[in-house]
Design a protein around this motif. Sequence first.
Motif, PDB file in Angstrom:
ATOM      1  N   ARG A 158      28.308  76.851  43.339  1.00 59.21           N
ATOM      2  CA  ARG A 158      29.332  77.347  42.420  1.00 59.21           C
ATOM      3  C   ARG A 158      30.484  76.360  42.273  1.00 59.21           C
ATOM      4  O   ARG A 158      30.840  75.646  43.223  1.00 59.21           O
ATOM      5  CB  ARG A 158      29.859  78.691  42.911  1.00 59.21           C
ATOM      6  N   ASP A 159      31.065  76.325  41.092  1.00 63.25           N
ATOM      7  CA  ASP A 159      32.227  75.479  40.822  1.00 63.25           C
ATOM      8  C   ASP A 159      33.430  76.048  41.578  1.00 63.25           C
ATOM      9  O   ASP A 159      33.784  77.221  41.413  1.00 63.25           O
ATOM     10  CB  ASP A 159      32.499  75.457  39.316  1.00 63.25           C
ATOM     11  N   ARG A 160      34.054  75.228  42.397  1.00 63.82           N
ATOM     12  CA  ARG A 160      35.194  75.662  43.197  1.00 63.82           C
ATOM     13  C   ARG A 160      36.421  74.797  42.929  1.00 63.82           C
ATOM     14  O   ARG A 160      37.224  74.517  43.823  1.00 63.82           O
ATOM     15  CB  ARG A 160      34.835  75.636  44.685  1.00 63.82           C
ATOM     16  N   SER A 161      36.568  74.400  41.681  1.00 68.99           N
ATOM     17  CA  SER A 161      37.690  73.530  41.318  1.00 68.99           C
ATOM     18  C   SER A 161      39.036  74.184  41.574  1.00 68.99           C
ATOM     19  O   SER A 161      40.043  73.492  41.772  1.00 68.99           O
ATOM     20  CB  SER A 161      37.593  73.140  39.838  1.00 68.99           C
ATOM     21  N   GLY A 162      39.075  75.511  41.586  1.00 75.87           N
ATOM     22  CA  GLY A 162      40.344  76.204  41.808  1.00 75.87           C
ATOM     23  C   GLY A 162      40.733  76.333  43.260  1.00 75.87           C
ATOM     24  O   GLY A 162      41.811  76.862  43.572  1.00 75.87           O
ATOM     25  N   GLN A 163      39.898  75.844  44.169  1.00 76.73           N
ATOM     26  CA  GLN A 163      40.191  75.941  45.591  1.00 76.73           C
ATOM     27  C   GLN A 163      40.582  74.583  46.164  1.00 76.73           C
ATOM     28  O   GLN A 163      40.004  73.556  45.784  1.00 76.73           O
ATOM     29  CB  GLN A 163      38.970  76.448  46.363  1.00 76.73           C
ATOM     30  N   PRO A 164      41.534  74.551  47.090  1.00 76.48           N
ATOM     31  CA  PRO A 164      41.861  73.281  47.752  1.00 76.48           C
ATOM     32  C   PRO A 164      40.707  72.811  48.616  1.00 76.48           C
ATOM     33  O   PRO A 164      39.841  73.600  49.023  1.00 76.48           O
ATOM     34  CB  PRO A 164      43.095  73.623  48.591  1.00 76.48           C
ATOM     35  N   LEU A 165      40.700  71.513  48.913  1.00 73.46           N
ATOM     36  CA  LEU A 165      39.609  70.915  49.668  1.00 73.46           C
ATOM     37  C   LEU A 165      39.389  71.594  51.009  1.00 73.46           C
ATOM     38  O   LEU A 165      38.244  71.824  51.417  1.00 73.46           O
ATOM     39  CB  LEU A 165      39.882  69.412  49.875  1.00 73.46           C
ATOM     40  N   GLU A 166      40.465  71.922  51.723  1.00 68.28           N
ATOM     41  CA  GLU A 166      40.309  72.538  53.038  1.00 68.28           C
ATOM     42  C   GLU A 166      39.570  73.872  52.956  1.00 68.28           C
ATOM     43  O   GLU A 166      38.771  74.196  53.835  1.00 68.28           O
ATOM     44  CB  GLU A 166      41.686  72.731  53.699  1.00 68.28           C
ATOM     45  N   GLU A 167      39.822  74.634  51.906  1.00 68.77           N
ATOM     46  CA  GLU A 167      39.111  75.899  51.735  1.00 68.77           C
ATOM     47  C   GLU A 167      37.643  75.650  51.393  1.00 68.77           C
ATOM     48  O   GLU A 167      36.751  76.369  51.871  1.00 68.77           O
ATOM     49  CB  GLU A 167      39.763  76.740  50.638  1.00 68.77           C
ATOM     50  N   ARG A 168      37.400  74.651  50.563  1.00 68.06           N
ATOM     51  CA  ARG A 168      36.022  74.351  50.189  1.00 68.06           C
ATOM     52  C   ARG A 168      35.205  73.920  51.396  1.00 68.06           C
ATOM     53  O   ARG A 168      34.006  74.194  51.475  1.00 68.06           O
ATOM     54  CB  ARG A 168      35.981  73.256  49.104  1.00 68.06           C
ATOM     55  N   ARG A 169      35.834  73.241  52.336  1.00 66.35           N
ATOM     56  CA  ARG A 169      35.118  72.804  53.538  1.00 66.35           C
ATOM     57  C   ARG A 169      34.657  73.985  54.384  1.00 66.35           C
ATOM     58  O   ARG A 169      33.691  73.866  55.145  1.00 66.35           O
ATOM     59  CB  ARG A 169      36.022  71.898  54.373  1.00 66.35           C
ATOM     60  N   GLU A 170      35.344  75.112  54.277  1.00 65.83           N
ATOM     61  CA  GLU A 170      35.038  76.258  55.121  1.00 65.83           C
ATOM     62  C   GLU A 170      34.030  77.219  54.503  1.00 65.83           C
ATOM     63  O   GLU A 170      33.643  78.200  55.125  1.00 65.83           O
ATOM     64  CB  GLU A 170      36.344  77.023  55.427  1.00 65.83           C
ATOM     65  N   VAL A 171      33.592  76.936  53.278  1.00 61.87           N
ATOM     66  CA  VAL A 171      32.650  77.816  52.601  1.00 61.87           C
ATOM     67  C   VAL A 171      31.283  77.780  53.293  1.00 61.87           C
ATOM     68  O   VAL A 171      30.831  76.728  53.759  1.00 61.87           O
ATOM     69  CB  VAL A 171      32.495  77.405  51.114  1.00 61.87           C
ATOM     70  N   ASN A 172      30.632  78.917  53.370  1.00 64.77           N
ATOM     71  CA  ASN A 172      29.278  78.999  53.919  1.00 64.77           C
ATOM     72  C   ASN A 172      28.293  78.625  52.811  1.00 64.77           C
ATOM     73  O   ASN A 172      27.890  79.484  52.014  1.00 64.77           O
ATOM     74  CB  ASN A 172      29.015  80.403  54.441  1.00 64.77           C
ATOM     75  N   TYR A 173      27.873  77.382  52.767  1.00 63.70           N
ATOM     76  CA  TYR A 173      27.016  76.887  51.694  1.00 63.70           C
ATOM     77  C   TYR A 173      25.543  77.232  51.889  1.00 63.70           C
ATOM     78  O   TYR A 173      24.717  76.886  51.047  1.00 63.70           O
ATOM     79  CB  TYR A 173      27.194  75.374  51.535  1.00 63.70           C
ATOM     80  N   ASP A 174      25.214  77.899  52.975  1.00 59.82           N
ATOM     81  CA  ASP A 174      23.836  78.308  53.205  1.00 59.82           C
ATOM     82  C   ASP A 174      23.618  79.783  52.894  1.00 59.82           C
ATOM     83  O   ASP A 174      22.518  80.297  53.071  1.00 59.82           O
ATOM     84  CB  ASP A 174      23.431  78.003  54.647  1.00 59.82           C
ATOM     85  N   HIS A 175      24.654  80.446  52.411  1.00 64.79           N
ATOM     86  CA  HIS A 175      24.555  81.847  51.995  1.00 64.79           C
ATOM     87  C   HIS A 175      24.176  81.904  50.521  1.00 64.79           C
ATOM     88  O   HIS A 175      24.617  81.064  49.729  1.00 64.79           O
ATOM     89  CB  HIS A 175      25.894  82.552  52.214  1.00 64.79           C
ATOM     90  N   PRO A 176      23.360  82.857  50.107  1.00 67.30           N
ATOM     91  CA  PRO A 176      22.990  82.941  48.685  1.00 67.30           C
ATOM     92  C   PRO A 176      24.171  83.004  47.732  1.00 67.30           C
ATOM     93  O   PRO A 176      24.093  82.515  46.596  1.00 67.30           O
ATOM     94  CB  PRO A 176      22.163  84.240  48.631  1.00 67.30           C
ATOM     95  N   ASP A 177      25.283  83.583  48.178  1.00 69.89           N
ATOM     96  CA  ASP A 177      26.450  83.704  47.309  1.00 69.89           C
ATOM     97  C   ASP A 177      27.090  82.364  46.972  1.00 69.89           C
ATOM     98  O   ASP A 177      27.937  82.291  46.076  1.00 69.89           O
ATOM     99  CB  ASP A 177      27.509  84.610  47.949  1.00 69.89           C
ATOM    100  N   ALA A 178      26.708  81.308  47.678  1.00 66.08           N
ATOM    101  CA  ALA A 178      27.279  79.989  47.393  1.00 66.08           C
ATOM    102  C   ALA A 178      26.722  79.390  46.109  1.00 66.08           C
ATOM    103  O   ALA A 178      27.291  78.437  45.566  1.00 66.08           O
ATOM    104  CB  ALA A 178      27.017  79.037  48.559  1.00 66.08           C
ATOM    105  N   PHE A 179      25.624  79.955  45.604  1.00 63.56           N
ATOM    106  CA  PHE A 179      24.942  79.382  44.444  1.00 63.56           C
ATOM    107  C   PHE A 179      25.293  80.122  43.164  1.00 63.56           C
ATOM    108  O   PHE A 179      25.537  81.333  43.171  1.00 63.56           O
ATOM    109  CB  PHE A 179      23.422  79.408  44.651  1.00 63.56           C
ATOM    110  N   ASP A 180      25.286  79.386  42.068  1.00 65.22           N
ATOM    111  CA  ASP A 180      25.553  79.933  40.739  1.00 65.22           C
ATOM    112  C   ASP A 180      24.227  80.410  40.143  1.00 65.22           C
ATOM    113  O   ASP A 180      23.611  79.746  39.310  1.00 65.22           O
ATOM    114  CB  ASP A 180      26.194  78.844  39.864  1.00 65.22           C
ATOM    115  N   TRP A 181      23.772  81.589  40.551  1.00 65.54           N
ATOM    116  CA  TRP A 181      22.457  82.075  40.141  1.00 65.54           C
ATOM    117  C   TRP A 181      22.333  82.325  38.644  1.00 65.54           C
ATOM    118  O   TRP A 181      21.274  82.043  38.066  1.00 65.54           O
ATOM    119  CB  TRP A 181      22.078  83.319  40.944  1.00 65.54           C
ATOM    120  N   PRO A 182      23.363  82.839  37.974  1.00 67.60           N
ATOM    121  CA  PRO A 182      23.231  82.984  36.516  1.00 67.60           C
ATOM    122  C   PRO A 182      22.926  81.661  35.818  1.00 67.60           C
ATOM    123  O   PRO A 182      22.109  81.614  34.884  1.00 67.60           O
ATOM    124  CB  PRO A 182      24.592  83.550  36.094  1.00 67.60           C
ATOM    125  N   LEU A 183      23.555  80.579  36.266  1.00 70.19           N
ATOM    126  CA  LEU A 183      23.295  79.275  35.656  1.00 70.19           C
ATOM    127  C   LEU A 183      21.898  78.772  36.033  1.00 70.19           C
ATOM    128  O   LEU A 183      21.201  78.173  35.199  1.00 70.19           O
ATOM    129  CB  LEU A 183      24.350  78.257  36.089  1.00 70.19           C
TER     130      LEU A 183
END
Length: 213
Positions: free
Chosen positions: A42-67
């Motif tokens: 998912r596009d996370r341009s609205g989040q600061p880098l430190e927050e983006r580093r903490e995202v769980n990128y292995d969870h299904p919610d990390a992906f832009d499924w509609p796209l």
Amino acid sequence: MPVPSFVMAIAGGTGAGKTTVARELTTGVDSVTLVPLDNYYRDRSGQPLEERREVNYDHPDAFDWPLVREQVSALCEGRTVEMPQYDFTVHNREEERVTVDPGDVLVVEGILALHDDVVAEMLDLKLYVETDADVRILRRIRRDVVDRGRDLEGVMDQYLSTVKPMHERFVRPTKKEADLIIPEGANDRAVDLLRDRVLGVVEEGEPPEPFSE
């Protein structure tokens, strides 16, 4: 543009050898379109880098499924898409997209390639690559440290906190959705048999038939 003759998905844990299997399965095919799920975080341009580093990128919610659904569907129908690109050093999409045309074979590849029911309906073949966890973590360390410029401690922390538990919770259960399970990464015998089937569909116009284990 012509529609793809064969559409497949290749899932499996991080470092399992999915990209290698995709490449070997399509050797000899004139045109192959790869849809890496890693491009569809998912596009996370609205989040600061430190927050983006903490995202769980292995969870299904990390992906832009509609796209993902929209673009896989378009490619299956023979339409060109503007595929997003992802910069792992900043944990966000790049500004530029890449124009991607449908090929003779379409391959959706990623840890959760068999997760989404809508995408699954578009597939002729669903594969799961199963590789020993020790091998997978070593491959991930090499990829993230060497190719993506991350520090070893951070890679290990991420593996223990999110990658491993998410594999057990979300990735491994998709194995039951697979038509075939390829053991130990790029298993030569399995890959050779599958490649023959894919080439038969593409070159000889054979209709894709159900695969059995």
